[in-house]
Design a protein around this motif. Structure first.
Motif, PDB file in Angstrom:
ATOM      1  N   CYS A  33       0.805  -1.226   0.000  1.00 21.72           N
ATOM      2  CA  CYS A  33       0.000   0.000   0.000  1.00 21.72           C
ATOM      3  C   CYS A  33       0.839   1.277   0.000  1.00 21.72           C
ATOM      4  N   CYS A  68       2.048  -4.197   8.238  1.00 18.27           N
ATOM      5  CA  CYS A  68       1.795  -2.810   7.862  1.00 18.27           C
ATOM      6  C   CYS A  68       0.634  -2.256   8.691  1.00 18.27           C
ATOM      7  N   TRP A  72       2.706   2.434   2.497  1.00 16.00           N
ATOM      8  CA  TRP A  72       2.902   3.011   3.831  1.00 16.00           C
ATOM      9  C   TRP A  72       4.395   3.282   4.066  1.00 16.00           C
TER      10      TRP A  72
HETATM   11 ZN    ZN Z   1       0.502  -1.538   3.676  1.00 16.01          ZN
END
Ligand code: ZN
Ligand code: ADP
Ligand code: ZN
Length: 703
Positions: A389, A442, A391
């Motif tokens: 994603c 995450c 992050w």
């Molecule tokens: Zn992530």
């Protein structure tokens, strides 16, 4: 003074501009420069008498009396008081705030019943024991090299002026500046039986080796070392020896400029361009600038040495205010390294290194020589990221990423993968110190596939070990240096030839003279090219010139490889040509066109508050008060017209430790105008009650 003084004005180590008034005690009158014990709230403090008066603005019922003299401390001489008063005025700080932190804590501790009078006596005898070099004070000096023609000419130029003068010793790395300092100091120390010399260096790490060289060269002159990382008793002993004139040479970091040296006859500021001479907390003084002021006040010569002088100094030379002596050749015949730019764009990288760099490192090690890999980024990876994603490991207290750090040494080859990242790494914020475990997954999407992005010195070290399994690798950065003696151990091993590859940050760039080092690889320095700070190119050039200067100090052929995405950038082009003068001329032209220092003088007001609105609101109010002018009677219109007051803006690191930070710049082409405006303005700001924490920095280094 018509009346007998009844009041002592006492400087204390507190961040306030004015000294504090105390009633003189019965039957005892101190003099300016005396150390005294005073009541402070419900406790007592040690302070410095800076003046006597016959009246005070403090109402008599609130005036308290001096308690007692502090035993054992020498009286601070008038020339020193004048100097620190000047410094405090210049930096718009208190005398106590500026000068007292430079005095060892042990000496300005309020004596208890047990310790009364003792520390200074012990400190005196202690210094006499440690000042003697191993061979004793009568050992024969180790002679230096006979000076080459350039060194002789530089020395003659410096000595051709009697009285005060500022000399820039502009000498490339390895040109033998130290030899010139030593010969000059030898002459200056011989000028009077009690003559003292002050040598300032930018960093504590540079003191041990230089101290050894000084002791060898000047065995008859007791040497005092002044910096903040010394055991209390030792620090006190050295400071007293300096203050009482028993030490003839005083070597130290920035705080040493504030030591009272009764016999001062010469000052050297080595690596004068180094930003570490600027104090970063409390009174934000520049030790280099104070050293120049000190030399002027005492009518003394001062030598500033550098291969890459600050543009302030360079400008002063060009305008004829400072004199310059130049060393263009490496002493002892070594050639300057050849600087090669290696494009990163389109290159295939292994462990962050191009094939060119890998091949050269390999060849260097094969010849039995050393290579230094420079990467000014400590830790394992600058940020941890989630591949799913996007992050990133941002710090929740600061506008910065938490840096991935490996705990302990590099993994053994057999455990590399199985140990897994979580137990072995932590996330650390380099600004607030927040230190956490690496998250299991995450925090945003739950993906467990987190990876470090980019490369710090720890990862580079691991990568090198993978590429060169038989090479002996040593790393030096602030993480290593945290363990007392660990960085020195690596450096000693490198000197002893027990290290093939050195990995390091800025810490390795300065001062070291490794005999077998013939290759320097600048792994990734591009970050410095596009920083917002207008001084970034100057700093990058100086750093790279310095790290390049570690190569080939004792060899005919040596090389510096600069890996870059922008190999044609003017900073790298000037570096490849070893052409500081062209670089400085270009930078000064840009600065002049943009009205930046040294063509204007600056003061920076910074503010920290819970919210950005509060911080910027405070600055906006401060700006309005300054611009209105009429609320501050001592400022005339003409002063205001010569002043530029910028708008408040967020600081480059807009949030730190959970606080918002903003800044506002005030500038003028005239230093006098700037200071005339700031004095009354600050007084107004200080009278305000505000929850905002603020600070004024004169001649800010980083904006
Ligand atoms: Zn992530
Ligand atoms: P700098 O401080 O300018 O980088 P140093 O003073 O450390 O340079 O000198 C670099 C090296 O050159 C040292 O090893 C020093 O001993 C040597 N050196 C200095 N002067 C001479 C000289 N006149 N002849 C031969 N070698 C010299
Ligand atoms: Zn942080």
């Amino acid at each position: 003074m018509a009346d007998e003084p009844t009041i002592a004005r006492v400087a204390l180590d507190v961040p306030l501009p004015e000294p504090f008034d105390y009633r003189l005690a019965e039957g005892w009158r101190p003099a300016p420069g005396d150390w005294v014990i005073v009541p402070w709230g419900t406790s007592r403090r040690v302070g410095l008498v800076v003046g006597l008066a016959d009246s005070s603005d403090v109402p008599p019922e609130r005036l308290r009396a001096l308690e007692a003299p502090l035993a054992g401390m020498p009286r601070m001489p008038a020339h020193w008081l004048g100097f620190v008063e000047f410094g405090a005025r210049y930096y718009h700080a208190g005398i106590g705030e500026l000068a007292l932190p430079s005095v060892p804590k042990l000496l300005r501790a309020v004596p208890t019943a047990r310790s009364r009078g003792a520390p200074t006596g012990r400190a005196r005898s202690r210094f006499d024991a440690i000042a003697a070099p191993p061979g004793g004070l009568t050992a024969d000096p180790v002679p230096g090299h006979p000076p080459n023609d350039e060194q002789a000419a530089a020395l003659a130029a410096i000595e051709s002026v009697a009285g005060h003068a500022v000399h820039l010793l502009f000498g490339i790395t390895g040109s033998g500046k130290t030899e010139v300092y030593f010969r000059w100091l030898e002459h200056r120390l011989a000028s009077a039986p009690d003559a003292q010399a002050l040598v300032l260096v930018p960093e504590i790490a540079l003191t041990p080796r230089l101290a050894d060289r000084i002791r060898e060269r000047f065995p008859a002159h007791p040497l005092a070392i002044l910096h903040s990382d010394m055991p209390d008793a030792e620090r006190a002993a050295h400071w007293l020896a300096a203050a009482e004139g028993r030490a003839r040479i005083v070597l130290g970091t920035r705080l040493a400029v504030l030591a009272p040296l009764p016999g001062l006859a010469a000052i050297v500021v080595d690596e004068e361009h180094d930003a570490s001479f600027k104090q970063q907390e409390g009174a934000r003084y520049s030790a280099r600038d104070l050293a120049i002021a000190l030399a002027a006040r005492r009518g003394l010569p001062i030598v500033l040495g550098s291969a890459t002088p600050s543009l302030e100094t360079w400008h002063a030379v060009r305008r004829g205010r400072y004199r310059m002596a130049t060393l263009k050749l490496r002493a002892g015949g070594a050639a300057l390294p050849k600087v090669v730019r290696v494009p990163l764009r389109g290159a295939k990288l292994r462990q962050g290194l191009t094939e060119t760099a890998i091949a050269e490192v390999e060849a260097t090690v094969a010849r039995g020589e050393q290579a230094l890999l420079f990467l000014n980024r400590r830790g394992y990876a600058p940020v941890l990221t989630c591949g799913a994603c996007g992050w990133l490991s941002k710090c929740d207290q600061c506008d910065a990423y938490r840096v991935m750090h490996r705990i302990g040494g590099p993994p053994r080859p057999d455990e590399a993968e199985s140990a897994g990242p979580r137990s072995r790494y932590r996330l650390v914020c380099h600004h607030c110190g927040a230190d956490q475990r690496v998250p299991r997954a995450c925090p945003d999407c739950g993906n467990i596939d987190l990876a470090g992005l980019g490369r710090g010195t720890q990862r580079l070290e691991e990568g090198l070990q993978a590429l060169f399994p038989n090479a002996r690798i040593g790393r030096v950065d602030r993480d290593v240096a945290r363990h007392r003696g660990a960085a020195e151990a690596v450096i000693d091993a490198a000197h002893a030839g027990e290290v093939d590859l050195l990995v390091g940050t800025q810490m390795l760039a300065k001062g070291h003279d490794f005999r077998r080092l013939t290759l320097v690889v600048v792994v990734d320095a591009d970050g410095g090219l596009f920083a917002a700070d207008f001084r970034a190119p100057e700093r990058l050039f100086a750093t790279l010139m310095q790290v390049a200067g570690r190569a080939g100090r004792h060899h005919a052929a040596s090389r510096v490889l600069i890996q870059s995405r922008h190999p044609d950038h003017p900073v790298y082009a000037a570096l490849a040509a070893h052409d500081f003068e062209r670089f400085a001329a270009d930078q000064l032209a840009e600065r002049e066109a943009a009205r930046l220092p040294p063509f204007v003088h600056q003061a920076l007001l910074t503010a920290q508050a819970k919210t950005a609105e509060a911080a910027e609101g405070f600055l906006a109010q401060a700006r309005d008060a300054l611009v209105a002018g009429d609320t501050l009677p001592p400022i005339g219109r003409e002063v205001l017209d010569a002043l530029t007051v910028c708008d408040p803006v967020p600081m480059p690191l807009a949030q730190m430790r959970g606080e918002a930070r903003a800044q506002m710049l005030v500038e003028s082409a005239s230093r006098n105008v700037l200071h005339a405006a700031i004095g009354p303005w600050l007084a107004g700001l200080r009278a305000q009650r505000t929850p905002v924490r603020w600070q004024l920095v004169i001649d800010p280094h980083e904006i």
